[in-house]
Scaffold this active site. Structure first.
Site, PDB file in Angstrom:
ATOM      1  N   GLY A  96       0.794  -1.234   0.000  1.00  0.00           N
ATOM      2  CA  GLY A  96       0.000   0.000   0.000  1.00  0.00           C
ATOM      3  C   GLY A  96       0.815   1.267   0.000  1.00  0.00           C
ATOM      4  N   ASP A 105      -2.526 -13.439  -1.967  1.00  0.00           N
ATOM      5  CA  ASP A 105      -2.200 -12.016  -2.051  1.00  0.00           C
ATOM      6  C   ASP A 105      -0.735 -11.775  -1.673  1.00  0.00           C
ATOM      7  OD1 ASP A 105      -3.216  -9.005  -1.910  1.00  0.00           O
ATOM      8  OD2 ASP A 105      -2.043  -9.400  -0.091  1.00  0.00           O
ATOM      9  N   LYS A 144       2.663 -10.482  -4.020  1.00  0.00           N
ATOM     10  CA  LYS A 144       3.575  -9.405  -3.611  1.00  0.00           C
ATOM     11  C   LYS A 144       5.005  -9.926  -3.487  1.00  0.00           C
ATOM     12  CE  LYS A 144      -0.187  -7.015  -1.262  1.00  0.00           C
ATOM     13  NZ  LYS A 144      -0.952  -6.946   0.013  1.00  0.00           N
ATOM     14  N   GLY A 193      -6.024  -0.120   2.212  1.00  0.00           N
ATOM     15  CA  GLY A 193      -6.954   0.980   2.483  1.00  0.00           C
ATOM     16  C   GLY A 193      -6.986   1.955   1.323  1.00  0.00           C
TER      17      GLY A 193
END
Lengths: 430, 430
Positions: free
Chosen positions: B133, B200, B204, B303
């Site tokens: 993020g 996920d 990454k 987020g």
């Protein structure tokens, strides 16, 4: 076609740059798209013993001539200090050469001149190594967060003082004993002034604030207090309350967003704060941005190889830009926010007082805070009779009001001594 | 002249990108050197309620047409998933447009195709938001550390699983209870498979390994184990020994430097390890590089606003490149190292066994380890009679040997049950 790199300075960092350029030559060539070649190394004493092998033919004492050479593409400055570093960098840029520097003092004192020369001559200026050594911080701030609004940068950016304060905290040592140990281990210099008086951290704070707030900042704008007056008693008192004392560099936007403050001073932070766990000579920096939220960057803030890693990263970037005929992000001061004086900074104080133990003392002390509109969060009285001590922690207030309160307390007959005054930070994060 | 941005997708991240482009328009223009203008927003359902105001005239369901528009300079893809994201990105690049994406799945599955298209068409491809993020990680890895040799990247890169494991650790909750709470709070999706099974994090890990080791890696190269089998007893047992269980993504060079492993699995780490203190849905990544040493990056890993901050930073970079007529660093796979299979990865196991309590059991269990050349560091026997339990921690050994040992233990008549098997990581740092 190789890109030629002129190195100015061959001390702890410079010799590691040479070693890494040699040992990683193939990787660097693959990443840049062309080999990097050391064109020459400017030194003061060519005969001096160095940490790495350097071809003696590359050494020169004539730095100006090296910088002026037509075949040099990139100049790496790791001399430090204002002069001759500044003149050499300006000469390099006048010749269209891009510059990588680790020189925090120069950037903090007179960054404007160097940045202006870069712009005027279409040269790159990269300086990741100037702040927090190996920790990628300049690039994240000026590139990764370019789409965000930074509210605060707060961190431990001087390894020497963190080592000293950590020793004081973990062993109970006095400042001078901890300093001596740091010197014996090579963490502190024989003349430790730049570190322990906060000059080094202040230079870094100025550089960080400028990037974070897109405004002009120099070292003179930084409120600076060192750690020489932090006592073993202060450290023990903080520990007893669940705090640890750290030398913090804090760049913070004002609540209305129209100005910002830049300061370096020792502060108590809760032990649960992530910066509290930063031990020994490590550095760590918290960045709070509007959208990104809270970020932390942690790593080795100094040392030859870590700093050289940052320098090499910049050399690769500048070399890529050179091959692409482009330049990296320039100085950004468009926001032109004012630096507000320390008095307008909102902080909290932890105050410890020796007082006469008689009725009404607390009321009179509390009144002194009230007169400056400073609200008290907690107060604790310890001992009695001749040893009565009042320990107060305030709510957030302007530093000028807090400072005036302390001045008033010093003048009160019932206050025998203001034993310690320490700002409290980071309670919103812990 | 404004630079025109086409946005593909207007969900949690996309709507924050729109909001920030509007609210920060002046700052972004100053930093880029030209205003950024939203050219259009491709959505599936134009009538849907969104988190921010969007001019209805900008909405379109025809993403291909938006991407093909001549006046669009930059395409931002926040749809996620392989298709139609890949086709749209390839169309954009074919038209010479640069792309900013947060699409970890696509980059991990088929990054080669997208990178090749970027190169072939002279387009930029930026993807800071795809990993961790808001935390600047891609840029530091591929730029700041471009002059260093990365040995290991180890981190918590999935907020959902960290939230679940943190709840299990702090409250003693079971996996399913903690998952339910995470779902109620919006930290986990209704179908939590991608998070809890490690897909996920594996995507990454693949992206990080590729950048760190300058070699091709896809999601299929990643050894992946999720957290669904982590029990409250595992967590409590770890806690009792001073450990905490985290889902780690680990990309590590082999000792000879010629290959590397990429894996995602739950692991026990000492409570004194910096990653152990990463609570709730936060992310943190450790990077160990030859010269820089140990670096840590910490922040919000997901987020809308944090991810949008990373997207905006990339938009600014791409826009600057566009104005300067240049491109950022391209895909770097020159090192071409092999990904070694999980069996060759060197790890340590913590093993808990239900055994029959009779003389000679420990000797026979120990012999099973010895047959695979796995050396035992500690062994502890708990209880006796029907409840006898052996808890063993091994020294470092090849994962294949450790795995074969477990298989052998399962087949022993004196071993009633292999209660838990968990890898142990991070003891060199704690």
């Amino acid at each position: 076609m190789a890109l030629k790199v002129a190195l100015l300075g061959c001390g702890v960092v410079g010799s590691q740059v040479i070693r890494l350029m040699r040992e990683q030559a193939d990787d660097l060539a693959a990443r840049v798209g062309a080999p990097l070649e050391l064109a020459g190394v400017a030194v003061r004493r060519p005969g001096r013993r160095r940490d790495t092998d350097v071809d003696p033919a590359l050494l020169t004492t004539d730095a100006e001539a090296l910088v002026a050479r037509d075949d040099v593409d990139i100049v790496v400055e790791v001399i430090g200090g204002i002069e001759p570093a500044r003149s050499l960098i300006l000469s390099a840029m006048k010749g269209g050469k891009s510059v990588v520097t680790a020189n925090k003092a120069l950037l903090a004192e007179d960054g404007a001149t160097v940045h202006a020369a870069a712009r005027a001559n279409g040269a790159d200026l990269y300086f990741e190594a100037a702040v927090a050594g190996a920790i990628p911080l300049i690039r994240p701030l000026r590139e990764s967060l370019a789409g965000d609004r930074v509210h605060r940068v707060m961190g431990i950016v001087n390894g020497t003082t963190n080592y000293i304060l950590d020793k004081m905290d973990s062993t109970g040592a006095s400042f001078s004993d901890a300093l001596e140990e740091a010197q014996a281990l090579g963490y502190a210099e024989a003349d430790p002034t730049a570190d322990v008086e906060g000059f080094d951290a202040a230079a870094k704070a100025a550089i960080l604030a400028k990037i974070a707030f897109h405004s002009r900042v120099t070292a003179a704008d930084v409120h600076r207090e060192g750690i020489t007056e932090v006592t073993a008693a202060d450290v023990a008192g903080a520990r007893a309350m669940g705090y640890v004392i750290k030398l913090l560099a804090i760049c913070a936007r004002s609540d209305d967003g129209r100005s910002f403050g830049v300061r370096v001073h020792p502060a108590m932070i809760p032990r649960s704060h992530p910066l509290a766990g930063v031990r020994e000579a490590y550095n760590a920096v918290f960045v709070e941005a509007e959208s990104a939220g809270r970020l932390m960057f942690y790593g080795a803030g100094a040392g030859g190889a870590p700093t050289a890693s940052a320098v090499l990263g910049d050399i690769v970037a500048v070399a890529r830009n050179h091959l692409a005929g482009t330049r990296g992000p320039a100085e950004s001061t468009y926001a032109d926010l004012a630096v507000h004086p320390m008095g307008e900074t909102v902080t909290r104080y932890h105050v410890s007082l020796d007082v006469a133990d008689k009725p009404g003392v607390l009321a009179r002390v509390a009144d002194m805070f009230a007169r400056q509109d400073v609200s008290i969060q907690t107060v604790r009285q310890e001992g009695h009779g001749d040893d009565a001590q009042l320990v107060l922690v305030t709510h957030r207030a302007g530093d000028a009001a807090l400072s005036a309160t302390i001045q008033g307390l010093r003048e009160m007959d019932i206050v025998r001594d203001v034993v310690s005054v320490m700002r409290v930070e980071g309670e919103d994060i812990a």
